[in-house]
Design a protein around this motif. Sequence first.
Motif, PDB file in Angstrom:
ATOM      1  N   GLU A  92     -31.400  79.202 118.692  1.00  0.00           N
ATOM      2  CA  GLU A  92     -30.661  78.616 117.571  1.00  0.00           C
ATOM      3  C   GLU A  92     -29.143  78.699 117.748  1.00  0.00           C
ATOM      4  O   GLU A  92     -28.404  78.225 116.889  1.00  0.00           O
ATOM      5  CB  GLU A  92     -31.058  79.317 116.266  1.00  0.00           C
ATOM      6  N   HIS A  93     -28.699  79.289 118.845  1.00  0.00           N
ATOM      7  CA  HIS A  93     -27.260  79.490 119.046  1.00  0.00           C
ATOM      8  C   HIS A  93     -26.722  78.765 120.277  1.00  0.00           C
ATOM      9  O   HIS A  93     -25.666  78.129 120.220  1.00  0.00           O
ATOM     10  CB  HIS A  93     -26.957  80.985 119.164  1.00  0.00           C
ATOM     11  N   VAL A  94     -27.436  78.857 121.379  1.00  0.00           N
ATOM     12  CA  VAL A  94     -26.987  78.246 122.631  1.00  0.00           C
ATOM     13  C   VAL A  94     -28.219  77.789 123.416  1.00  0.00           C
ATOM     14  O   VAL A  94     -29.228  78.512 123.467  1.00  0.00           O
ATOM     15  CB  VAL A  94     -26.173  79.249 123.484  1.00  0.00           C
ATOM     16  N   ARG A  95     -28.118  76.614 124.015  1.00  0.00           N
ATOM     17  CA  ARG A  95     -29.185  76.159 124.904  1.00  0.00           C
ATOM     18  C   ARG A  95     -29.085  76.909 126.238  1.00  0.00           C
ATOM     19  O   ARG A  95     -28.006  77.031 126.808  1.00  0.00           O
ATOM     20  CB  ARG A  95     -29.078  74.659 125.167  1.00  0.00           C
ATOM     21  N   VAL A  96     -30.221  77.387 126.715  1.00  0.00           N
ATOM     22  CA  VAL A  96     -30.271  78.093 127.994  1.00  0.00           C
ATOM     23  C   VAL A  96     -31.421  77.534 128.816  1.00  0.00           C
ATOM     24  O   VAL A  96     -32.532  77.353 128.305  1.00  0.00           O
ATOM     25  CB  VAL A  96     -30.466  79.613 127.795  1.00  0.00           C
ATOM     26  N   VAL A  97     -31.151  77.247 130.090  1.00  0.00           N
ATOM     27  CA  VAL A  97     -32.191  76.770 131.007  1.00  0.00           C
ATOM     28  C   VAL A  97     -32.215  77.702 132.225  1.00  0.00           C
ATOM     29  O   VAL A  97     -31.228  78.363 132.551  1.00  0.00           O
ATOM     30  CB  VAL A  97     -31.936  75.320 131.467  1.00  0.00           C
ATOM     31  N   SER A 155     -25.498  68.370 123.966  1.00  0.00           N
ATOM     32  CA  SER A 155     -24.778  69.209 124.929  1.00  0.00           C
ATOM     33  C   SER A 155     -23.730  68.403 125.691  1.00  0.00           C
ATOM     34  O   SER A 155     -23.927  67.230 126.020  1.00  0.00           O
ATOM     35  CB  SER A 155     -25.767  69.826 125.922  1.00  0.00           C
ATOM     36  N   ASN A 156     -22.602  69.037 125.994  1.00  0.00           N
ATOM     37  CA  ASN A 156     -21.544  68.411 126.794  1.00  0.00           C
ATOM     38  C   ASN A 156     -21.783  68.531 128.297  1.00  0.00           C
ATOM     39  O   ASN A 156     -21.042  67.935 129.090  1.00  0.00           O
ATOM     40  CB  ASN A 156     -20.186  69.051 126.465  1.00  0.00           C
ATOM     41  N   GLY A 157     -22.785  69.307 128.680  1.00  0.00           N
ATOM     42  CA  GLY A 157     -23.067  69.493 130.098  1.00  0.00           C
ATOM     43  C   GLY A 157     -23.559  70.904 130.363  1.00  0.00           C
ATOM     44  O   GLY A 157     -23.911  71.644 129.436  1.00  0.00           O
ATOM     45  N   TYR A 158     -23.544  71.278 131.619  1.00  0.00           N
ATOM     46  CA  TYR A 158     -24.101  72.559 132.045  1.00  0.00           C
ATOM     47  C   TYR A 158     -22.999  73.518 132.510  1.00  0.00           C
ATOM     48  O   TYR A 158     -22.060  73.107 133.184  1.00  0.00           O
ATOM     49  CB  TYR A 158     -25.118  72.351 133.172  1.00  0.00           C
ATOM     50  N   LEU A 159     -23.178  74.781 132.136  1.00  0.00           N
ATOM     51  CA  LEU A 159     -22.242  75.825 132.547  1.00  0.00           C
ATOM     52  C   LEU A 159     -22.954  76.793 133.478  1.00  0.00           C
ATOM     53  O   LEU A 159     -24.004  77.341 133.136  1.00  0.00           O
ATOM     54  CB  LEU A 159     -21.713  76.585 131.324  1.00  0.00           C
ATOM     55  N   ILE A 160     -22.372  76.982 134.677  1.00  0.00           N
ATOM     56  CA  ILE A 160     -22.914  77.922 135.667  1.00  0.00           C
ATOM     57  C   ILE A 160     -21.896  79.032 135.859  1.00  0.00           C
ATOM     58  O   ILE A 160     -20.721  78.779 136.103  1.00  0.00           O
ATOM     59  CB  ILE A 160     -23.181  77.220 137.014  1.00  0.00           C
ATOM     60  N   ALA A 172     -20.321  79.265 126.504  1.00  0.00           N
ATOM     61  CA  ALA A 172     -21.212  78.110 126.377  1.00  0.00           C
ATOM     62  C   ALA A 172     -21.235  77.593 124.941  1.00  0.00           C
ATOM     63  O   ALA A 172     -21.268  76.379 124.701  1.00  0.00           O
ATOM     64  CB  ALA A 172     -22.618  78.487 126.831  1.00  0.00           C
ATOM     65  N   SER A 173     -21.195  78.516 123.985  1.00  0.00           N
ATOM     66  CA  SER A 173     -21.161  78.110 122.583  1.00  0.00           C
ATOM     67  C   SER A 173     -19.848  77.389 122.262  1.00  0.00           C
ATOM     68  O   SER A 173     -19.849  76.374 121.559  1.00  0.00           O
ATOM     69  CB  SER A 173     -21.332  79.336 121.695  1.00  0.00           C
ATOM     70  N   LEU A 174     -18.734  77.914 122.772  1.00  0.00           N
ATOM     71  CA  LEU A 174     -17.426  77.281 122.529  1.00  0.00           C
ATOM     72  C   LEU A 174     -17.396  75.861 123.088  1.00  0.00           C
ATOM     73  O   LEU A 174     -16.873  74.938 122.443  1.00  0.00           O
ATOM     74  CB  LEU A 174     -16.320  78.114 123.176  1.00  0.00           C
ATOM     75  N   LEU A 175     -17.940  75.704 124.292  1.00  0.00           N
ATOM     76  CA  LEU A 175     -17.890  74.397 124.974  1.00  0.00           C
ATOM     77  C   LEU A 175     -19.028  73.480 124.559  1.00  0.00           C
ATOM     78  O   LEU A 175     -19.063  72.330 124.998  1.00  0.00           O
ATOM     79  CB  LEU A 175     -17.941  74.611 126.489  1.00  0.00           C
ATOM     80  N   CYS A 205     -22.932  88.284 128.236  1.00  0.00           N
ATOM     81  CA  CYS A 205     -22.545  88.134 126.832  1.00  0.00           C
ATOM     82  C   CYS A 205     -21.404  87.126 126.693  1.00  0.00           C
ATOM     83  O   CYS A 205     -21.429  86.255 125.806  1.00  0.00           O
ATOM     84  CB  CYS A 205     -22.130  89.479 126.249  1.00  0.00           C
ATOM     85  N   ASP A 206     -20.401  87.242 127.555  1.00  0.00           N
ATOM     86  CA  ASP A 206     -19.260  86.325 127.501  1.00  0.00           C
ATOM     87  C   ASP A 206     -19.675  84.902 127.879  1.00  0.00           C
ATOM     88  O   ASP A 206     -19.143  83.932 127.338  1.00  0.00           O
ATOM     89  CB  ASP A 206     -18.154  86.803 128.442  1.00  0.00           C
TER      90      ASP A 206
END
Length: 383
Positions: free
Chosen positions: A209-214, A144-149, A170-173, A164-165
Amino acid sequence: MSVALYARGGGGKAAARRPGRGRRRAAVVLLLALAYAVGILMFVLGGGGAGPSGRAGVTVASVRRRRAAPLPSPPPGSVYRSHLVFNRLLPDIRDETSSASTASSLSSTSWRRNMLMTSHNQNPGELWMPCINRRLIRSELPPSNGYLIIEANGGLNQQRLSICDAVVVASLLNATLVIPTFHFNSVWRDHSKFGDIFDEDYFIETLREHVRVVKELPADVLEHFNNNISSIPNMRTKAYSSPNHYMQKVLPKLQELGVVRIAPFSNRLVQSAPSNIQALRCFVNYQALRFAEPIRVLAKDMIERMVKKSTLTSGKYVSVHLRFEEDMVAFSCCTYDGGLKEKIEMENARERSWRGKFHRHGRVINPEANRRDGKCPLTPLEV
């Protein structure tokens, strides 16, 4: 006056002519005075004087003599009259309802139902296919490149689209998405969090399998910003930004700081996007976002009740979302049948929520044009 002029003048022929001019001037003055007196007399006799009420009679007389031209009626569809139309049609509606058991009525009802259930936008032979059937590219996620809020604002539909967006961005980044927060709205005053509306664990697992989510930002990352999320740089993004914008403007900041924040996030990704982005959007909306269990239980009870009660009407029922709320009515700048009280309340609502937006220079508010153009929310009566 003529005597004075004569006294100041010299002798001779000029002096001899001046008395004649003076007499003519006196005659003119006398005629003007006489005309003035006649005008005053006509004014008084015509009712122009102050009457017993103390008001100037000229105003009353002029109104009586010259009626103002009637104001032109607004074009059809400019004024809310649905409540009047409904009252006029109510007897017919009751008659039709009472005769619904007749054969002709059943035939008419069946015809209307068939018309409503027939799609007029579908090409012959074409089948509707869920967009999530498009294959999503699954591969091992890189580091991961970091966290998106993100902060989802607006109503429930806008919040859902923002989620959804957010997954797509998050997937793009190649970022780890923190469970989105909801902006507190002064209209609804709803303090609900993501987990109150959606199933968090199911959301995280479905997107594994698509995006990490915490669920929340790790404590060690938050410490770098004095344990205050508001201290994290807010990457204010324009509405409907392209994927390239996020790659060129947001990604470098994410790689530098390890976390970025975007608030507000409503409509912050372009609607028309490559198929892989649209497929991920659909996957989030129709697969990953599942309502929390209390909402699902309530929905199940409502559906069972609708099925049970609709058996009394051959399986027919109507489900309505009125959406006739203060903020929408105020934003539409439409007028209804509430008169001055409604006008004041809607003006106050606009000022509370949008602070001067509707009074900016050049802004024209035309409720009649809005109604003619079909931009006014339907009232519960109209629905």
